[in-house]
Design a protein around this motif. Structure first.
Motif, short mmCIF file in Angstrom:
data_model
loop_
_atom_site.label_atom_id
_atom_site.label_comp_id
_atom_site.label_asym_id
_atom_site.label_seq_id
_atom_site.Cartn_x
_atom_site.Cartn_y
_atom_site.Cartn_z
N ARG A 134 0.84 -1.20 0.00
CA ARG A 134 0.00 0.00 0.00
C ARG A 134 0.88 1.25 0.00
N VAL A 135 1.90 1.27 0.85
CA VAL A 135 2.79 2.43 0.94
C VAL A 135 3.54 2.62 -0.38
N ARG A 136 4.03 1.54 -0.99
CA ARG A 136 4.71 1.65 -2.29
C ARG A 136 3.76 2.25 -3.34
N THR A 137 2.50 1.84 -3.30
CA THR A 137 1.51 2.31 -4.26
C THR A 137 1.14 3.77 -4.01
N GLU A 138 1.05 4.16 -2.76
CA GLU A 138 0.70 5.54 -2.41
C GLU A 138 1.83 6.52 -2.73
N ASN A 139 3.07 6.05 -2.68
CA ASN A 139 4.21 6.94 -2.87
C ASN A 139 4.49 7.29 -4.33
N TYR A 140 3.94 6.56 -5.26
CA TYR A 140 4.16 6.79 -6.68
C TYR A 140 2.84 6.66 -7.44
N ARG A 141 2.76 7.30 -8.58
CA ARG A 141 1.63 7.05 -9.47
C ARG A 141 1.87 5.66 -10.06
N THR A 142 1.05 4.72 -9.67
CA THR A 142 1.31 3.32 -9.95
C THR A 142 0.23 2.67 -10.81
N LEU A 143 0.69 1.89 -11.78
CA LEU A 143 -0.17 0.97 -12.52
C LEU A 143 0.00 -0.38 -11.85
N VAL A 144 -1.11 -0.98 -11.46
CA VAL A 144 -1.07 -2.34 -10.92
C VAL A 144 -1.72 -3.26 -11.95
N VAL A 145 -0.98 -4.29 -12.35
CA VAL A 145 -1.48 -5.29 -13.29
C VAL A 145 -1.73 -6.56 -12.49
N PHE A 146 -2.94 -7.07 -12.57
CA PHE A 146 -3.30 -8.31 -11.88
C PHE A 146 -3.38 -9.41 -12.92
N ASP A 147 -2.40 -10.29 -12.94
CA ASP A 147 -2.42 -11.42 -13.86
C ASP A 147 -3.31 -12.51 -13.26
N GLU A 148 -4.26 -12.98 -14.04
CA GLU A 148 -5.22 -14.00 -13.57
C GLU A 148 -5.92 -13.50 -12.30
N ILE A 149 -6.57 -12.35 -12.43
CA ILE A 149 -7.22 -11.68 -11.30
C ILE A 149 -8.22 -12.56 -10.56
N HIS A 150 -8.79 -13.55 -11.25
CA HIS A 150 -9.78 -14.39 -10.57
C HIS A 150 -9.17 -15.13 -9.38
N HIS A 151 -7.85 -15.29 -9.35
CA HIS A 151 -7.19 -15.90 -8.19
C HIS A 151 -7.25 -15.00 -6.95
N GLY A 152 -7.55 -13.72 -7.15
CA GLY A 152 -7.69 -12.81 -6.02
C GLY A 152 -8.83 -13.19 -5.09
N GLY A 153 -9.73 -14.03 -5.56
CA GLY A 153 -10.82 -14.51 -4.71
C GLY A 153 -10.55 -15.88 -4.12
N ASP A 154 -9.37 -16.47 -4.40
CA ASP A 154 -9.06 -17.81 -3.92
C ASP A 154 -9.12 -17.93 -2.40
N GLU B 173 -7.06 -3.60 -0.26
CA GLU B 173 -6.47 -2.60 0.63
C GLU B 173 -5.13 -2.09 0.11
N ALA B 174 -4.29 -2.97 -0.37
CA ALA B 174 -2.96 -2.56 -0.82
C ALA B 174 -3.00 -1.68 -2.05
N PHE B 175 -3.95 -1.93 -2.95
CA PHE B 175 -3.94 -1.24 -4.24
C PHE B 175 -5.14 -0.33 -4.48
N ASN B 176 -5.85 0.00 -3.43
CA ASN B 176 -7.01 0.87 -3.55
C ASN B 176 -6.64 2.24 -4.12
N ASP B 177 -5.46 2.75 -3.79
CA ASP B 177 -5.06 4.08 -4.22
C ASP B 177 -4.22 4.08 -5.50
N ALA B 178 -4.15 2.96 -6.20
CA ALA B 178 -3.38 2.91 -7.45
C ALA B 178 -3.94 3.89 -8.46
N THR B 179 -3.08 4.48 -9.24
CA THR B 179 -3.49 5.40 -10.29
C THR B 179 -4.31 4.68 -11.34
N ARG B 180 -3.83 3.49 -11.74
CA ARG B 180 -4.52 2.64 -12.71
C ARG B 180 -4.42 1.19 -12.25
#
Length: 179
Positions: A115-135, A145-152
């Motif tokens: 989260r801190v790394r994402t907040e400190n920079y304008r960040t693109l977060v790429v989720f590969d196989e995002i459906h695993h995020g619900g595993d 929580e970690a990537f809520n503030d991502a720019t993209r």
């Protein structure tokens, strides 16, 4: 750190690339079959966003350790330097890198670091196989929580749904009209 030169993406994703670049959404879900160019598409988007100065950093989130190396190698082929060896015990990444590749489990085990790394920079977060995020509920919660503030946020999958009906992070759901 040099900005990458955008290159063409996989043929299976050209329509999605045009849609993405035209709409410039904060969240985008790219759905395509295996081997159709999802990685190339994401790297093309990343290159465009870096070269336009829209983002400063990239974080790629993958389901398994071996995919970290694959993503870093693919990215290096288009001039984007991603650190596949980033660890949660590190607070910094070398300025030689445009970003990092981490696993869902890595994010869940130290979501504050990400989260801190994402907040400190304008960040693109790429989720590969995002459906695993619900595993695991903890993975989905940590990713949100970690990537809520991502720019993209760019989500990639060949499976845009889950049979257990767990919500996939950063995917907007609409009622289907069924009771």
């Amino acid at each position: 750190m040099q900005r990458p030169t955008p290159r063409l993406c996989g043929a299976g994703s050209v329509g999605q690339l045009v849609r993405y670049l035209t709409a410039a959404p904060r969240d985008f879900l790219a759905v395509a079959t295996p081997g159709s160019g999802k990685t190339a598409f994401a790297l093309r988007v990343a290159g465009e966003l870096l070269s336009e100065g829209i983002v400063d950093r990239i974080t790629v989130v993958v389901p398994t350790e071996h995919l970290k190396i694959q993503w870093a190698l693919a990215a290096s082929g288009v001039g984007i330097a991603l650190d596949p060896k980033f660890s949660n015990s590190s607070a910094q990444t070398s300025s030689e890198y445009h970003g990092v590749v981490v696993t869902h489990a890595q994010v869940a085990s130290h979501l504050t670091r990400h989260r801190v790394r994402t907040e400190n920079y304008r960040t693109l977060v790429v989720f590969d196989e995002i459906h695993h995020g619900g595993d695991a509920k903890s993975w989905g919660d940590a990713i949100r929580e970690a990537f809520n503030d991502a720019t993209r946020r760019l989500a990639l999958t060949g499976t845009p749904f889950r049979s257990d009906e767990s919500p996939i992070p950063f995917v907007t759901y609409e009622p289907d009209g069924e009771v």
